[in-house]
Design an enzyme around this catalytic site. Sequence first.
Site, PDB file in Angstrom:
ATOM      1  N   GLU A  92     -37.095  -6.256 -18.358  1.00 17.47           N
ATOM      2  CA  GLU A  92     -37.484  -7.015 -19.544  1.00 17.47           C
ATOM      3  C   GLU A  92     -38.989  -6.894 -19.795  1.00 17.47           C
ATOM      4  OE1 GLU A  92     -34.169 -10.534 -19.749  1.00 17.47           O
ATOM      5  OE2 GLU A  92     -35.766 -10.812 -18.304  1.00 17.47           O
ATOM      6  N   CYS A 105     -46.197  -8.550 -22.097  1.00 20.38           N
ATOM      7  CA  CYS A 105     -46.029  -8.704 -20.652  1.00 20.38           C
ATOM      8  C   CYS A 105     -45.018  -7.656 -20.193  1.00 20.38           C
ATOM      9  CB  CYS A 105     -45.512 -10.124 -20.383  1.00 20.38           C
ATOM     10  SG  CYS A 105     -45.109 -10.440 -18.663  1.00 20.38           S
ATOM     11  N   CYS A 112     -37.577  -7.495  -7.486  1.00 19.00           N
ATOM     12  CA  CYS A 112     -38.808  -7.636  -6.701  1.00 19.00           C
ATOM     13  C   CYS A 112     -38.435  -7.933  -5.259  1.00 19.00           C
ATOM     14  CB  CYS A 112     -39.672  -8.767  -7.251  1.00 19.00           C
ATOM     15  SG  CYS A 112     -41.272  -8.913  -6.418  1.00 19.00           S
ATOM     16  N   CYS A 116     -40.277 -14.672  -3.586  1.00 18.19           N
ATOM     17  CA  CYS A 116     -40.905 -15.983  -3.806  1.00 18.19           C
ATOM     18  C   CYS A 116     -39.839 -17.027  -4.158  1.00 18.19           C
ATOM     19  CB  CYS A 116     -41.954 -15.905  -4.902  1.00 18.19           C
ATOM     20  SG  CYS A 116     -43.279 -14.752  -4.503  1.00 18.19           S
ATOM     21  N   CYS A 119     -39.113 -18.032  -8.037  1.00 19.57           N
ATOM     22  CA  CYS A 119     -39.080 -17.004  -9.083  1.00 19.57           C
ATOM     23  C   CYS A 119     -37.675 -16.426  -9.249  1.00 19.57           C
ATOM     24  CB  CYS A 119     -40.079 -15.904  -8.722  1.00 19.57           C
ATOM     25  SG  CYS A 119     -40.030 -14.473  -9.810  1.00 19.57           S
ATOM     26  N   GLY A 161     -41.332  -7.764 -11.034  1.00 11.49           N
ATOM     27  CA  GLY A 161     -41.860  -6.893  -9.995  1.00 11.49           C
ATOM     28  C   GLY A 161     -43.271  -7.212  -9.545  1.00 11.49           C
ATOM     29  N   GLU A 162     -43.633  -6.625  -8.418  1.00  9.48           N
ATOM     30  CA  GLU A 162     -44.976  -6.769  -7.850  1.00  9.48           C
ATOM     31  C   GLU A 162     -45.725  -5.458  -8.104  1.00  9.48           C
ATOM     32  OE1 GLU A 162     -47.232  -8.889  -6.435  1.00  9.48           O
ATOM     33  OE2 GLU A 162     -48.371  -7.022  -6.412  1.00  9.48           O
ATOM     34  N   SER A 216     -51.742 -14.728  -7.808  1.00  8.09           N
ATOM     35  CA  SER A 216     -50.837 -15.884  -7.769  1.00  8.09           C
ATOM     36  C   SER A 216     -51.050 -16.613  -6.451  1.00  8.09           C
ATOM     37  CB  SER A 216     -49.385 -15.407  -7.873  1.00  8.09           C
ATOM     38  OG  SER A 216     -49.204 -14.688  -9.072  1.00  8.09           O
ATOM     39  N   LEU A 217     -51.831 -17.670  -6.506  1.00  5.27           N
ATOM     40  CA  LEU A 217     -52.156 -18.389  -5.263  1.00  5.27           C
ATOM     41  C   LEU A 217     -51.062 -19.426  -4.962  1.00  5.27           C
ATOM     42  CD1 LEU A 217     -54.259 -18.493  -3.026  1.00  5.27           C
ATOM     43  CD2 LEU A 217     -55.472 -20.247  -4.339  1.00  5.27           C
ATOM     44  N   ASN A 218     -50.874 -20.340  -5.866  1.00  4.46           N
ATOM     45  CA  ASN A 218     -49.712 -21.249  -5.854  1.00  4.46           C
ATOM     46  C   ASN A 218     -49.652 -22.277  -4.729  1.00  4.46           C
ATOM     47  OD1 ASN A 218     -48.829 -19.986  -8.151  1.00  4.46           O
ATOM     48  ND2 ASN A 218     -47.405 -18.631  -7.103  1.00  4.46           N
ATOM     49  N   ASN A 292     -41.689 -23.478 -14.413  1.00  6.32           N
ATOM     50  CA  ASN A 292     -40.609 -23.298 -15.389  1.00  6.32           C
ATOM     51  C   ASN A 292     -39.280 -23.405 -14.652  1.00  6.32           C
ATOM     52  OD1 ASN A 292     -42.121 -22.764 -17.818  1.00  6.32           O
ATOM     53  ND2 ASN A 292     -42.746 -20.855 -16.831  1.00  6.32           N
ATOM     54  N   CYS A 335     -42.826 -17.335 -17.671  1.00  3.59           N
ATOM     55  CA  CYS A 335     -43.159 -16.861 -16.321  1.00  3.59           C
ATOM     56  C   CYS A 335     -42.060 -17.238 -15.352  1.00  3.59           C
ATOM     57  CB  CYS A 335     -44.435 -17.531 -15.811  1.00  3.59           C
ATOM     58  SG  CYS A 335     -45.881 -17.168 -16.738  1.00  3.59           S
TER      59      CYS A 335
HETATM   60  N1  SAH Z   1     -45.430 -10.248  -8.995  1.00  5.27           N
HETATM   61  C1  SAH Z   1     -46.620 -10.621  -9.655  1.00  5.27           C
HETATM   62  C2  SAH Z   1     -46.493 -10.607 -11.161  1.00  5.27           C
HETATM   63  C3  SAH Z   1     -45.221 -11.150 -11.751  1.00  5.27           C
HETATM   64  S1  SAH Z   1     -44.947 -12.870 -11.581  1.00  5.27           S
HETATM   65  C4  SAH Z   1     -47.087 -11.967  -9.164  1.00  5.27           C
HETATM   66  O1  SAH Z   1     -46.357 -12.643  -8.469  1.00  5.27           O
HETATM   67  O2  SAH Z   1     -48.223 -12.317  -9.477  1.00  5.27           O
HETATM   68  C5  SAH Z   1     -46.075 -13.533 -12.793  1.00  5.27           C
HETATM   69  C6  SAH Z   1     -46.448 -14.997 -12.576  1.00  5.27           C
HETATM   70  O3  SAH Z   1     -45.313 -15.862 -12.792  1.00  5.27           O
HETATM   71  C7  SAH Z   1     -46.945 -15.308 -11.155  1.00  5.27           C
HETATM   72  O4  SAH Z   1     -48.190 -15.981 -11.235  1.00  5.27           O
HETATM   73  C8  SAH Z   1     -45.882 -16.238 -10.597  1.00  5.27           C
HETATM   74  O5  SAH Z   1     -46.439 -17.124  -9.661  1.00  5.27           O
HETATM   75  C9  SAH Z   1     -45.385 -16.915 -11.867  1.00  5.27           C
HETATM   76  N2  SAH Z   1     -44.058 -17.522 -11.738  1.00  5.27           N
HETATM   77  C10 SAH Z   1     -42.995 -17.038 -11.101  1.00  5.27           C
HETATM   78  N3  SAH Z   1     -41.939 -17.890 -11.223  1.00  5.27           N
HETATM   79  C11 SAH Z   1     -42.375 -18.937 -11.964  1.00  5.27           C
HETATM   80  C12 SAH Z   1     -41.746 -20.130 -12.449  1.00  5.27           C
HETATM   81  N4  SAH Z   1     -40.480 -20.400 -12.209  1.00  5.27           N
HETATM   82  N5  SAH Z   1     -42.503 -20.972 -13.199  1.00  5.27           N
HETATM   83  C13 SAH Z   1     -43.803 -20.698 -13.483  1.00  5.27           C
HETATM   84  N6  SAH Z   1     -44.423 -19.586 -13.063  1.00  5.27           N
HETATM   85  C14 SAH Z   1     -43.725 -18.707 -12.312  1.00  5.27           C
HETATM   86 FE1  SF4 Z   2     -42.069 -10.949  -7.177  1.00  3.38          FE
HETATM   87 FE2  SF4 Z   2     -44.102 -12.118  -8.500  1.00  3.38          FE
HETATM   88 FE3  SF4 Z   2     -41.609 -13.145  -8.603  1.00  3.38          FE
HETATM   89 FE4  SF4 Z   2     -42.999 -13.303  -6.337  1.00  3.38          FE
HETATM   90  S1  SF4 Z   2     -43.533 -14.280  -8.296  1.00  3.38           S
HETATM   91  S2  SF4 Z   2     -40.838 -12.694  -6.523  1.00  3.38           S
HETATM   92  S3  SF4 Z   2     -44.104 -11.386  -6.353  1.00  3.38           S
HETATM   93  S4  SF4 Z   2     -42.261 -11.189  -9.404  1.00  3.38           S
END
Ligand code: SAH
Ligand code: SF4
Length: 371
Positions: A92, A105, A112, A116, A119, A161-162, A216-218, A292, A335
């Site tokens: 997508e 985007c 991936c 995480c 995600c 993806g990463e 993406s620190l989180n 989200n 996201c």
């Molecule tokens: N793999 C890379 C890029 C894709 S994810 C990465 O992880 O950075 C892009 C962003 O979406 C990241 O910052 C991730 O933390 C965020 N993300 C993933 N799942 C999410 C969710 N359910 N709600 C909000 N942000 C989310």
């Molecule tokens: Fe992959 Fe980024 Fe999703 Fe983590 S947040 S599973 S690195 S796409």
Amino acid sequence: MLQQDILNLTRKQFAQWLNDRGIAPYRADQVFKWIFLRQADSFGEMTDISKQVRGMLADHFTIGRLKTAGTRRSSDGTVKYLFELSDREHIESVLIPEDDHYTLCISTQVGCAQGCAFCLTAGIGFKRNLTTAEITAQIRDVKKDLGDKGKLTNIVLMGMGEPLANYKNVINSLATITDGDYGLQFSTRKVTLSTSGLVPMLERLGHDTTINLAVSLNATENRTRDILMPINRKFPIESLLDACRRYPLSNRRKITFEYILIKGVNDSVEDAKRLARLLRPIKSKINLIPFNEHQGCGFRRPAKERIELFREILQKQGYTVITRLSKGADISAACGQLAANIKNYNEKGQSPVIQEGVSSAQRADADERFQ
Ligand code: SAH
Ligand code: SF4
């Protein structure tokens, strides 16, 4: 003859290919101009190149397009594209309307491998890396679809993806994306790569490109980040932030730290204070992303007041903080909601009608800003 997609090559690589066959390398400029600036679909269209060379190119190369398997359009103007790849896998891309331009985007892998916990893409698992051509084609194809209805100026590598786990193809594709003469002509200031924190690759990226970096620190503690993002067990917060501190940044640029806010997990006052402390040595700005929600994941988004408090603490410490609810949530384009599920597309195979501009009422509706 085995043909390859010309989008897999950078202009430099293609010039070398021509040179090896005794053809003037500047022909690569002409061909790229046709492909990326004029959206040509065949070598036959390239009228400023001799028939003989055109024939030879057609023997060796295809000019790749992705098959649009479906599109979905959000009430806020966001368009989600479902692309089918030649091996029937799906990815997508999300086109997001901003005030006076569009941001696209793009995806870099099918699924991936990072796993995480928050995600949806992680749930697909890892299928394969995208080729250079598949990464670049997302932009070329959406640009064609958009036509003159809007300006696509910004690219974020934040889809499925990463990106740093597909390093070579991503770097090759970035060469074409930021090729200012005959490629896709995006300014490096307007291209942002987001990573979960593959430290060795992140260090290489700083040497190989000057595009923007988002991390993406989180979480602010290893025990929380270990659970949210398994990559942390390999590259814990200290090593990630150390690499960020050393990351070469050109004038006035900053690293964006993305921080998902998940209720009761990483949204405490202590977390906010710790985050401010952790980022102190780094030229940084902070992007707070309220979680989200999606089916099958028990995490919840914190209340507005909590999000607001978190932001205030950081702002008082002098940080630039953007808090936003992602656009396109009603079509699962926000996201972390990308899963390339063909069943979720209702306009199968149709091209979306992109309106000229999006009303501010529509925008305010979906993009609730807290700043
Ligand atoms: N793999 C890379 C890029 C894709 S994810 C990465 O992880 O950075 C892009 C962003 O979406 C990241 O910052 C991730 O933390 C965020 N993300 C993933 N799942 C999410 C969710 N359910 N709600 C909000 N942000 C989310
Ligand atoms: Fe992959 Fe980024 Fe999703 Fe983590 S947040 S599973 S690195 S796409």
